[in-house]
Design an enzyme around this catalytic site. Structure first.
Site, PDB file in Angstrom:
ATOM      1  N   SER A 157      21.339 -19.045   9.910  1.00  0.00           N
ATOM      2  CA  SER A 157      21.617 -19.091  11.359  1.00  0.00           C
ATOM      3  C   SER A 157      21.582 -20.205  12.360  1.00  0.00           C
ATOM      4  CB  SER A 157      19.732 -19.151  11.648  1.00  0.00           C
ATOM      5  OG  SER A 157      19.222 -19.341  11.089  1.00  0.00           O
ATOM      6  N   ASP A 401       9.371 -23.932  17.550  1.00  0.00           N
ATOM      7  CA  ASP A 401      11.217 -23.768  16.783  1.00  0.00           C
ATOM      8  C   ASP A 401      11.776 -25.479  16.794  1.00  0.00           C
ATOM      9  OD1 ASP A 401      13.210 -23.490  15.440  1.00  0.00           O
ATOM     10  OD2 ASP A 401      13.913 -21.674  16.420  1.00  0.00           O
ATOM     11  N   HIS A 404      16.036 -24.395  15.239  1.00  0.00           N
ATOM     12  CA  HIS A 404      17.318 -23.756  16.003  1.00  0.00           C
ATOM     13  C   HIS A 404      18.201 -24.751  17.771  1.00  0.00           C
ATOM     14  CE1 HIS A 404      16.245 -20.951  13.234  1.00  0.00           C
ATOM     15  NE2 HIS A 404      17.106 -20.647  13.198  1.00  0.00           N
TER      16      HIS A 404
END
Length: 422
Positions: A157, A401, A404
């Site tokens: 990702s 998070d 990311h």
């Protein structure tokens, strides 16, 4: 007493010998100074000695407060310049080429401003190299280089974030009827029709095969890797002109990784638990062998992006705070290195790439990204397909998070460096 005919006086001979000695010493010193030092992932040669001359493509015609400093540096040379050594400089005069509202191809996971992030300073930091000038990303130049070609980003990702960044950096100059996007579960393709070019992403979080490639297994302890095979993925890489690989964070989900050789046909039995760096080495070697055996460097250029740091422990840069939550500035300490980047993995990458027959350009984004504790999605993201609720945002220890990156953001700088190498 007169000197003999044809002979020089002793003082003149002494001066001549001394002059030759000085010249020889200077030449020897210059040779040592300019000899290339051993290259590695963490140590690079300095830049070539060609003075940088600012032009309109550097700043789009706007006055840049850093131009005077840039004039003292040298033009970027991929063979000579290091993107490792530098500093983040705030430059509010430079605007991102897109926003998470203007680019329709961004996942909600990384659309931080759209998801309610109130600050915007994280979008205006520039990575300035110590000796060279890293050219700003020029979408026209990028598309011209891709004319008639396929570019594919391969990985997890985080690599998907770099792919989306690249698409957003170029798509805004393409008319609506001259571009298209096809999103797939594993393979997605953006097409720039006028340039007969594609910018693609292929999902392979470990590069090698695993039982978590299609249906993602959330529990790392239940994931099993087939570290000796990339065949299932690699058939999609053939015929691509430019390949950009990355794999790291999925390998770091535990101290040991269940690894298997051969088929999964017997109920995935017979696996062996390996230390993560050892499993990574075997897996990356499998990938390297495939590249060397199947790719022609005259037809395909291969890049490898180093690990993207995580910032899960605020104690790495501060005694306060919860992970990366509410961070608004980069860590300014030179050479900052936190616990979210494993130098053993960097050593594996450097060792394997250095022995490959097919040249691989390593884009070392790790050090520049280590400083950017301020640029993660944090609580301005989604989980299980839904935006975080206010209750979840109030619990950053559990929900922030810090893996990311917001877009626009740090991956744009990765692509800036990638285009400079390209």
């Amino acid at each position: 007493m007169k000197p003999s005919r044809g002979k020089l006086p002793l003082p003149i001979i002494t001066v001549v010998i001394f002059a030759f000695a000085i010249i020889a010493l200077l030449l020897y010193t210059e040779r040592i100074t300019t000899s290339p030092s051993p290259n590695s992932i963490l140590r690079f040669k300095s830049c070539s000695r060609k003075k940088h001359t600012p032009n309109s493509s550097d700043n789009d015609g706007k006055d840049d407060p850093d131009d005077s400093e840039a004039e003292d540096k040298f033009d970027f040379d991929p063979e000579e310049c290091s993107i490792v050594n530098g500093k983040w400089v705030f430059n509010n005069s430079v605007k991102p080429l897109y926003t998470d509202r203007s680019c329709p191809y961004l996942d909600r996971q990384v659309s931080c401003a759209k998801n309610g992030r109130p600050d915007s300073a994280y979008r205006h930091w520039e990575w300035q190299l110590d000796d060279c000038v890293l050219p700003r990303f020029n979408p026209v130049t990028a598309l011209k280089k891709l004319r008639g070609k396929r570019l594919m980003f391969v990985g997890d990702s985080l690599q998907r974030g770099q792919w989306q960044s690249f698409v957003c950096l170029v798509e805004h100059i393409i008319p609506e009827d001259k571009k298209s996007m096809r999103r797939g579960h594993a393979h997605s393709v953006f097409k720039a029709k006028e340039y007969n070019a594609t910018i693609e992403f292929y999902w392979a979080p470990f590069i090698v095969e695993s039982n978590s490639d299609v249906d993602i297994i959330g529990d790392p302890k239940k994931r099993i890797l087939r570290v000796d095979s990339v065949a299932k993925h690699a058939k999609h890489w053939l015929g691509v002109d430019i390949l950009v690989f990355n794999t790291y964070v999925w390998w770091m989900s535990g101290l040991r990784i269940k690894s298997i050789w051969g088929s999964f046909a017997n109920g995935e039995e017979g696996y062996e638990e390996l230390d993560a760096p050892m499993a990574y080495r075997i897996g990356l070697k499998t990938w390297a062998n495939w590249v060397d055996s199947n790719l022609n460097p005259n037809n395909t250029r291969v890049f490898f992006t180093t690990m993207s740091p995580t910032h899960m422990r605020s104690g790495d840069w501060s005694s306060k705070g919860i992970k990366c939550y509410n961070e608004t500035k980069p860590v300014m300490k030179r050479g900052h290195w936190g616990t979210g980047s494993d130098k053993r993995i960097m050593d594996v990458v450097g060792n394997i790439m250095g022995k490959m027959k097919v040249p691989v350009t390593v884009i070392n984004i790790t050090q520049m990204s280590e400083h950017r504790v301020d640029a993660h999605a944090s609580v301005y993201t989604e989980t299980l397909g839904k935006l975080l609720t206010e209750e979840q945002k109030a619990d950053p220890l559990r929900y922030a998070d810090c893996i990311h990156w917001c877009l626009p953001g740090v991956p744009d700088t990765w692509n800036q460096a990638f285009l400079a190498y390209l």
